[in-house]
Write a protein that holds these residues in place. Structure first.
Motif, PDB file in Angstrom:
ATOM      1  N   ILE A   9      -6.181 -18.581  -8.882  1.00  0.00           N
ATOM      2  CA  ILE A   9      -7.500 -18.501  -9.482  1.00  0.00           C
ATOM      3  C   ILE A   9      -7.501 -17.279 -10.397  1.00  0.00           C
ATOM      4  O   ILE A   9      -7.291 -16.152  -9.948  1.00  0.00           O
ATOM      5  CB  ILE A   9      -8.609 -18.345  -8.427  1.00  0.00           C
ATOM      6  N   GLU A  18     -13.848 -18.241 -14.719  1.00  0.00           N
ATOM      7  CA  GLU A  18     -12.927 -18.533 -13.621  1.00  0.00           C
ATOM      8  C   GLU A  18     -12.150 -19.813 -13.918  1.00  0.00           C
ATOM      9  O   GLU A  18     -12.725 -20.821 -14.343  1.00  0.00           O
ATOM     10  CB  GLU A  18     -13.703 -18.691 -12.307  1.00  0.00           C
ATOM     11  N   GLU A  36     -18.244 -13.593 -16.393  1.00  0.00           N
ATOM     12  CA  GLU A  36     -17.004 -13.910 -15.693  1.00  0.00           C
ATOM     13  C   GLU A  36     -16.606 -15.354 -15.965  1.00  0.00           C
ATOM     14  O   GLU A  36     -17.430 -16.257 -15.874  1.00  0.00           O
ATOM     15  CB  GLU A  36     -17.160 -13.705 -14.180  1.00  0.00           C
ATOM     16  N   VAL A  66      -9.648 -15.007 -12.735  1.00  0.00           N
ATOM     17  CA  VAL A  66     -11.014 -14.618 -13.070  1.00  0.00           C
ATOM     18  C   VAL A  66     -10.955 -13.558 -14.171  1.00  0.00           C
ATOM     19  O   VAL A  66     -10.399 -12.474 -13.962  1.00  0.00           O
ATOM     20  CB  VAL A  66     -11.771 -14.068 -11.845  1.00  0.00           C
TER      21      VAL A  66
END
Length: 259
Positions: A185, A197, A195, A187
């Motif tokens: 993941i 992701e 943000e 980010v």
């Protein structure tokens, strides 16, 4: 007369011994074998349309890893397989630089893609052992804003005996635990506080990290394309996010495996 015949036989023997040595680096060809490679403007529209940038080179698909061509950073490589093919593996002998290979059907419809950092000519399965059908066109372009030298590029289907690797160059059996199942993941926090992701294969994350380091050292493109894949794209056929280097405040990588 006898001396002339003996001399002829000696020359014949020398030729028969040294000619095969020139093809030591060759291998049994796949679907791209013998097909012309086109270096061209990085636009899928011009895959089937004329464009002044198109330059055909046979040295990337000639079964000889001693020959090759440079793909300038502002252009891409395109291979027309000539007919629809099913692909599950590939070979590439090239610089170890970030690049992306994409697949399209006969109507230039998008079928899939993956990121990689070049290769040493070893036969490799597509990431996650994916099988892509009805492939007609294949493109390759840089992800790090660098010229790429490619000596050989070819594509195969493991169930087609006509595209099997050279039996003198055996391929190690694939471990049932597929390393390409490693994911992360990513980010990315922007300077605005936003943000972003992404759930990505670890190979894509590694290419992102290399791009960031390259740009941080003062070279490479200012933006990076992130493929959002099926798990990120919603109802769309394809979604790509472009992140700008000087807009990135920080980023975080959380690795995991699907196995």
């Amino acid at each position: 007369m006898k001396r002339k015949i003996n001399l002829f036989l000696i020359l014949t023997l020398i030729v028969s011994v040294f000619i095969p040595l020139s093809s030591v680096s060759a291998y049994t060809g796949g679907y791209a074998n013998g097909k012309d490679s086109t270096i061209m403007v990085p636009s899928t529209y011009f895959i089937t349309q004329p464009h002044h940038s198109k330059v055909v080179t046979p040295t990337i698909t000639d079964n000889d890893e001693k020959t090759g061509s440079i793909i300038p950073k502002e252009l891409m490589l395109m291979i027309d397989l000539g007919e629809d093919r099913t692909i599950d593996s590939y070979k590439i002998n090239s610089d170890l630089k970030g690049m992306r290979i994409s697949f399209y059907d006969r109507s230039v419809g998008y079928l899939g893609e993956f990121a990689l950092t070049g290769g040493d000519g070893k036969l490799e399965p597509l990431p996650n052992e994916k099988v892509i059908k009805q492939v007609r066109y294949i493109t390759l372009y840089t992800l790090t804003g660098e010229d790429i030298n490619i000596n050989e590029l070819d594509f195969f289907y493991s169930k087609d005996p006509n595209t099997s690797p050279d039996p003198t160059d055996p391929v190690d059996p694939v471990d049932p635990v597929d390393p390409s199942a490693d994911r992360a993941i990513l980010v990315v926090t922007m300077t605005t506080g936003l943000e972003k992701e992404y759930d990505l294969p670890i190979s894509d994350v590694n290419v992102f990290l290399k791009w960031y380091d390259t740009r941080d050292s003062g070279s490479g493109p200012a933006k990076f394309a992130i493929n959002k894949y099926i798990n990120n794209k919603g109802p769309f056929s394809k979604r790509t996010d472009y992140v700008i280097f000087d807009k990135i405040l920080t980023f975080e990588v959380s690795e995991y495996t699907t196995n």
